[in-house]
Design an enzyme around this catalytic site. Sequence first.
Site, mmCIF file in Angstrom:
data_model
loop_
_atom_site.group_PDB
_atom_site.id
_atom_site.type_symbol
_atom_site.label_atom_id
_atom_site.label_comp_id
_atom_site.label_asym_id
_atom_site.label_seq_id
_atom_site.Cartn_x
_atom_site.Cartn_y
_atom_site.Cartn_z
ATOM 1 N N GLU A 183 6.677 24.495 4.083
ATOM 2 C CA GLU A 183 6.582 25.451 5.155
ATOM 3 C C GLU A 183 5.606 25.035 6.343
ATOM 4 O OE1 GLU A 183 6.973 26.487 1.591
ATOM 5 O OE2 GLU A 183 9.186 27.301 2.706
ATOM 6 N N THR A 204 0.629 -1.318 -0.104
ATOM 7 C CA THR A 204 -0.171 -0.045 0.023
ATOM 8 C C THR A 204 0.888 1.272 0.039
ATOM 9 O OG1 THR A 204 -1.451 1.479 1.348
ATOM 10 C CG2 THR A 204 -0.290 -0.290 2.481
ATOM 11 N N ILE A 205 0.518 2.135 -0.793
ATOM 12 C CA ILE A 205 1.252 3.588 -0.591
ATOM 13 C C ILE A 205 1.085 4.419 0.642
ATOM 14 C CG2 ILE A 205 0.832 3.772 -3.122
ATOM 15 C CD1 ILE A 205 -1.033 6.123 -2.189
ATOM 16 N N ASP A 206 0.169 3.988 1.443
ATOM 17 C CA ASP A 206 0.001 4.841 2.750
ATOM 18 C C ASP A 206 1.028 4.434 3.665
ATOM 19 O OD1 ASP A 206 -2.490 5.318 1.152
ATOM 20 O OD2 ASP A 206 -3.834 3.845 2.369
HETATM 21 O O1 F6P Z 1 -4.976 2.898 0.268
HETATM 22 C C1 F6P Z 1 -4.502 3.564 -1.024
HETATM 23 C C2 F6P Z 1 -5.373 4.609 -1.143
HETATM 24 O O2 F6P Z 1 -4.666 5.214 -2.226
HETATM 25 C C3 F6P Z 1 -5.685 5.700 0.028
HETATM 26 O O3 F6P Z 1 -4.464 6.526 -0.092
HETATM 27 C C4 F6P Z 1 -6.824 6.248 -0.671
HETATM 28 O O4 F6P Z 1 -7.260 6.998 0.384
HETATM 29 C C5 F6P Z 1 -7.517 5.419 -1.433
HETATM 30 O O5 F6P Z 1 -6.770 4.179 -1.569
HETATM 31 C C6 F6P Z 1 -8.291 5.751 -2.624
HETATM 32 O O6 F6P Z 1 -8.951 4.530 -3.162
HETATM 33 P P1 F6P Z 1 -9.746 4.435 -4.606
HETATM 34 O O7 F6P Z 1 -8.596 4.596 -5.631
HETATM 35 O O8 F6P Z 1 -10.306 3.235 -4.500
HETATM 36 O O9 F6P Z 1 -10.708 5.651 -4.464
#
Ligand code: F6P
Length: 325
Positions: A194, A132-134
């Site tokens: 900033e 996951t990117i998160d």
């Molecule tokens: O969990 C990865 C993520 O890119 C989150 O950063 C984001 O809130 C969510 O998925 C968006 O998901 P989707 O592309 O299904 O709207």
Amino acid sequence: MEKQIKKSLGIGILTSGGDSPGMNAAIRAVIRSGLRDGHRMFAIYNGYRGLVAGQIEQVDRSFVSQTINRGGTILRSARLPEFVKESVQLNAIEQLKRFGIDALVVIGGDGTYRGAKDLSQRGINCIGLPGTIDNDIASTDYTIGFDTTLNTIVQAVDKLRDTTFSHQRCSIIEVMGNRSGDLAVHAGLACGAELVISSEHLLPMDEVIARLKFQKDSSKNHAMMIVSEKLFDLNELATLIAAKTGFEVRTEVLGRIQRGGSPSAFDRILATRMGDYAIHCLNLGKSSRCIGVRGNTLIDLDIDEALALPRQPADHIVGVIDRVK
Ligand code: F6P
């Protein structure tokens, strides 16, 4: 020295939830290492949704040729909220039995891990890889995809700073991360923003205004402000800042462009090491584990334990931002 258990397994692999750069490198490693150790490898398409629908095929090593550098996931991904239902999980297990799959490697975020936990409780051996990117998985320092996305954000913010400087504006840049502020704060440090606001590092609005007013009145006369998604109505925030600071304000939502692109070297290496380690765990007869990295060491934790760990916000990064601002 850990004991290797020599047993040929049917191993399925799927990606689920939001895709992330490096997922393909992980898939490649799992398949190549699994085949090398004598296992039968199965690609499962479209996450848990495809598993339930039986979208499964046995694959050989050429299936993952020329994929280490590709973004997205060659297995495709999906979200399946209905996977919490017993009947849906039982359908998934039926499909695994039909294809002779003994173990499942799942790559994704916490939702994916919860699906793996449910299947594990029903006797299916699941190994979770954090994709996951998160960077919001507590059982690992870094998730697969975080580094690439961070670099994508840094490139975008650097470009935006050029024009923000020229026009002496305040730019508000919204980045992804779901409820995790790691992308925002790491990008904030890397870009010399900033101001950074994430759900884990909120600032009172009067302090936000005071800091921006300081920038406006200084010789710098421009400001980059990075905010996590799901915190603000950006139009309202921009209007308020403009009124209170005198800055001309522009807003940018980087959006899903953050999830795409060729994975960084860091993500390719992390994904490949983790994928290989998943097979190592299965060779040892381990079950229901989540793979992670602590420092530079790969670890595996029981799924329940991994999901119960509290997430550590990146306070050490915010501390540095504050010292060098
Ligand atoms: O969990 C990865 C993520 O890119 C989150 O950063 C984001 O809130 C969510 O998925 C968006 O998901 P989707 O592309 O299904 O709207």
